[in-house]
Design an enzyme around this catalytic site. Structure first.
Site, PDB file in Angstrom:
ATOM      1  N   PHE A 193       3.298  76.928  31.914  1.00  0.00           N
ATOM      2  CA  PHE A 193       3.598  78.187  31.235  1.00  0.00           C
ATOM      3  C   PHE A 193       2.553  79.260  31.474  1.00  0.00           C
ATOM      4  O   PHE A 193       2.839  80.445  31.333  1.00  0.00           O
ATOM      5  CB  PHE A 193       3.750  77.958  29.725  1.00  0.00           C
ATOM      6  CG  PHE A 193       2.445  77.734  28.987  1.00  0.00           C
ATOM      7  CD1 PHE A 193       1.652  78.806  28.583  1.00  0.00           C
ATOM      8  CD2 PHE A 193       2.016  76.457  28.686  1.00  0.00           C
ATOM      9  CE1 PHE A 193       0.447  78.602  27.908  1.00  0.00           C
ATOM     10  CE2 PHE A 193       0.821  76.239  28.012  1.00  0.00           C
ATOM     11  CZ  PHE A 193       0.033  77.321  27.618  1.00  0.00           C
ATOM     12  N   LYS A 245      11.269  73.938  38.932  1.00  0.00           N
ATOM     13  CA  LYS A 245      11.483  73.657  37.511  1.00  0.00           C
ATOM     14  C   LYS A 245      10.367  74.354  36.759  1.00  0.00           C
ATOM     15  O   LYS A 245       9.261  73.847  36.631  1.00  0.00           O
ATOM     16  CB  LYS A 245      11.459  72.144  37.243  1.00  0.00           C
ATOM     17  CG  LYS A 245      12.257  71.697  36.006  1.00  0.00           C
ATOM     18  CD  LYS A 245      11.839  72.331  34.695  1.00  0.00           C
ATOM     19  CE  LYS A 245      10.530  71.779  34.161  1.00  0.00           C
ATOM     20  NZ  LYS A 245      10.168  72.417  32.833  1.00  0.00           N
ATOM     21  N   GLU A 265       9.720  75.851  30.305  1.00  0.00           N
ATOM     22  CA  GLU A 265      10.775  76.357  29.425  1.00  0.00           C
ATOM     23  C   GLU A 265      10.252  77.386  28.430  1.00  0.00           C
ATOM     24  O   GLU A 265      11.040  78.016  27.707  1.00  0.00           O
ATOM     25  CB  GLU A 265      11.458  75.200  28.684  1.00  0.00           C
ATOM     26  CG  GLU A 265      10.583  74.374  27.793  1.00  0.00           C
ATOM     27  CD  GLU A 265       9.905  73.201  28.511  1.00  0.00           C
ATOM     28  OE1 GLU A 265       9.666  72.177  27.845  1.00  0.00           O
ATOM     29  OE2 GLU A 265       9.608  73.325  29.729  1.00  0.00           O
ATOM     30  N   ARG A 266       8.921  77.587  28.385  1.00  0.00           N
ATOM     31  CA  ARG A 266       8.372  78.550  27.429  1.00  0.00           C
ATOM     32  C   ARG A 266       8.465  79.992  27.919  1.00  0.00           C
ATOM     33  O   ARG A 266       8.546  80.918  27.118  1.00  0.00           O
ATOM     34  CB  ARG A 266       6.908  78.195  27.124  1.00  0.00           C
ATOM     35  CG  ARG A 266       6.749  76.856  26.429  1.00  0.00           C
ATOM     36  CD  ARG A 266       5.292  76.559  26.173  1.00  0.00           C
ATOM     37  NE  ARG A 266       5.122  75.252  25.550  1.00  0.00           N
ATOM     38  CZ  ARG A 266       3.932  74.722  25.248  1.00  0.00           C
ATOM     39  NH1 ARG A 266       2.828  75.390  25.519  1.00  0.00           N
ATOM     40  NH2 ARG A 266       3.861  73.532  24.687  1.00  0.00           N
ATOM     41  N   SER A 271      -0.752  69.166  32.442  1.00  0.00           N
ATOM     42  CA  SER A 271      -1.745  68.315  31.788  1.00  0.00           C
ATOM     43  C   SER A 271      -2.015  67.069  32.618  1.00  0.00           C
ATOM     44  O   SER A 271      -1.172  66.622  33.406  1.00  0.00           O
ATOM     45  CB  SER A 271      -1.261  67.909  30.397  1.00  0.00           C
ATOM     46  OG  SER A 271      -0.189  66.984  30.488  1.00  0.00           O
ATOM     47  N   CYS A 300      -6.250  77.083  33.531  1.00  0.00           N
ATOM     48  CA  CYS A 300      -6.841  75.799  33.919  1.00  0.00           C
ATOM     49  C   CYS A 300      -8.230  75.983  34.514  1.00  0.00           C
ATOM     50  O   CYS A 300      -8.998  75.027  34.600  1.00  0.00           O
ATOM     51  CB  CYS A 300      -5.931  75.070  34.901  1.00  0.00           C
ATOM     52  SG  CYS A 300      -5.744  75.888  36.498  1.00  0.00           S
ATOM     53  N   GLU A 319      -9.232  69.374  26.315  1.00  0.00           N
ATOM     54  CA  GLU A 319      -8.971  70.678  26.924  1.00  0.00           C
ATOM     55  C   GLU A 319      -8.240  71.515  25.880  1.00  0.00           C
ATOM     56  O   GLU A 319      -7.035  71.371  25.669  1.00  0.00           O
ATOM     57  CB  GLU A 319      -8.133  70.544  28.191  1.00  0.00           C
ATOM     58  CG  GLU A 319      -7.930  71.874  28.898  1.00  0.00           C
ATOM     59  CD  GLU A 319      -7.051  71.773  30.138  1.00  0.00           C
ATOM     60  OE1 GLU A 319      -7.122  72.678  30.983  1.00  0.00           O
ATOM     61  OE2 GLU A 319      -6.291  70.792  30.252  1.00  0.00           O
TER      62      GLU A 319
END
Length: 510
Positions: free
Chosen positions: A163, A187, A190-191, A240, A295, A395
């Site tokens: 996201f 893909k 979805e956020r 993640s 990240c 994190e």
């Protein structure tokens, strides 16, 4: 095609559905499942995104598989031409793309524009695909024998993206993948999914044939099907560590090539001789930019010796000046977090830090911004942080910066090496010898010297070490070309019948 609009009210949410893109058209989902897409600056639902079924993934894979043979056979010059057109389309529409990002992610317009620019670099790199796919040739390896290597596309490949960079990370993947002759399935998260459909539209306008680029909206159901589908030859993932490890293990067990980038805990070492103002500016920028949802964000400053107190003072003095508010309002430097649940998780880490013995220097929960509508949280600064504390080990992925005090360079290095992640790190010093020693010593994939966020330019490759990367090839750049192609070795002889003879011995080259 409907795109995300700023400040769309919840009363309109039910009327806007974000669906798939399969074989060049919007494909309404039949799964019956959906999820909310929030406006993080207002805290309201602004749309619903479809959550694809396994059958819908299969339909996208079938479209990509059908499009692959013709696209693979397309001349390199034609593929490059499409990449050049795509580059121009993205560049001329970067403000629109940034607006979509801001409306669904919450990042400021300047940050969103920067994301598009860094993603665009990867499209520019892919424009050089005729050069990047040049093979190697050895004439006369043996008498009358030539040996050469060529690189060929894999087939259908897929990218699963996070996201926090819904435009840039897909461009890290699909630009090289498509230029190399593969067909691609994205893909997205979805956020904040709307930008994926707008990119699909631009790719189509650039002349890439229908079916070469497809989008499946969804959650774990779609991911699991992509990872196990026999016609998907490679998976690229950013997210993640837990999910990266699972995708790597499942994908490779299903015979796929996988590059899965996981989490990070990026340290910034500040030596006593560092320029304090420069280091403090860098720490603020790297810790709180994009609300810490990067990240490559610096989440730990490792202060060596006497530098700790002046460094904390300099950081604290700058924090009060950070302007927090909706990303679409000019002048704001930090927007909201992506969802209310994530905001609450970040806030809980601040509370937990106190119980574990850390000192709160600045509490972002008390910032006036935290009382606004939406998913806002102020910037936090924690002192006396140590490994073993949850605020250090996890994190956090939010605007929280921890200070770890150490006595020496060697202790700073030990702190970094003991951490399970190895994504990025930085050192701030005026001593060239110390900096060079650090780049030699440190066991991390990307290193900055007086640069807090050492994200490589597009003609190098991005990726960490240890639990930050699963797979042996980094993302984008030269290693991206390697990942999306496989080498084929050809040994050829155009025989002279007069010299032909039977020889059962081992092939000789001398």
């Amino acid at each position: 095609m409907a795109h995300a609009e700023q400040n769309m009210g919840s009363d309109l949410a039910a009327n806007r559905r974000i669906d798939h893109w399969i074989n060049g058209v919007i494909a309404p989902s039949q799964s019956g499942r959906s999820a909310p897409v929030w406006n993080p600056a207002l805290g309201i639902e602004q749309a619903r995104v479809s959550l694809g079924s396994s059958d819908e993934v299969d339909a996208a894979v079938a479209a990509a598989k059908a499009a692959f043979p013709a696209w693979r056979a397309t001349a390199l010059s034609k593929r490059a031409e499409a990449m050049f057109r795509l580059r121009e389309l993205i560049d001329s529409n970067k403000a629109k793309i940034a607006g979509i990002l801001t409306s669904e992610h919450g990042k400021t317009m300047s940050d969103a524009t920067g994301e598009v620019a860094r993603g665009l670099e990867n499209v520019e790199f892919a424009c050089g695909i005729p050069h990047l796919l040049k093979g190697e040739f050895s004439e006369q390896a043996s008498r009358g024998v030539d040996v050469y290597q060529i690189r060929q596309p894999l087939g259908v490949v897929a990218g699963i993206t996070p996201f926090n960079f819904p435009a840039m990370v897909p461009m890290w993947m699909f630009a090289n993948a498509i230029a190399c002759g593969n067909s691609f399935i994205l893909k997205p998260s979805e956020r904040d999914p709307s930008v994926s459909l707008y990119l699909a539209e631009l790719i189509q306008r650039a002349g890439v044939p229908d079916g070469v680029f497809n989008v499946i909206q969804g959650d774990k159901v779609a991911v699991d099907r992509l990872v196990e589908h026999p016609d998907v030859k490679a998976i690229s993932f950013v997210g993640s560590t837990e999910i990266a490890r699972s995708i790597y293990q499942t994908g490779t067990s299903n015979g796929k090539r996988v590059q899965a980038l996981g989490g990070a805990k990026n340290h910034m070492v500040v030596l006593p001789d560092a320029d304090i103002d420069m280091a403090a500016d860098a720490a603020i920028s790297a810790a709180y930019g994009s609300a810490g949802e990067r990240c490559m964000a610096i989440s730990v400053v490792v202060a060596v010796g006497s530098v700790a107190d002046p460094m904390i003072k300099a950081i604290k003095s700058r924090m009060a000046k950070i302007k927090i508010g909706p990303g679409n309002e000019p002048g704001n430097e930090m927007g909201p977090l992506i969802t209310g649940d994530h905001r609450n998780r970040v806030a809980a880490h601040i509370e937990g830090a106190v119980s574990e013995g850390a000192t709160i220097v600045v509490d972002g929960r008390l910032d006036p911004a935290a009382n606004r509508d939406g998913f806002f949280l102020g910037c936090s600064l924690l002192d006396d942080v140590r490994p073993g504390m949850q605020c250090y080990d996890d994190e956090i992925f939010g605007p929280v910066l921890g200070i770890v005090r150490v006595a020496s360079y060697d202790e700073a290095l030990e702190i970094i090496h003991a951490n399970p992640y190895g994504n990025g790190t930085a050192i701030f010093t005026r001593d060239g010898g110390a900096a060079r020693q650090f780049q030699f010593d440190v066991e991390v994939g990307m290193v900055g010297i007086n640069v807090p966020i050492p994200v490589p330019v597009s003609y190098y490759s991005f990726g960490g070490w240890k639990a930050s990367l699963f797979g042996d090839l980094h993302m984008y750049g030269p290693e991206g070309i390697q990942f999306y192609t496989r080498a084929k070795l050809v040994t050829s002889r155009w025989p002279d019948p007069a010299t032909s003879q039977v020889d059962l011995g081992f092939p000789q080259v001398r």
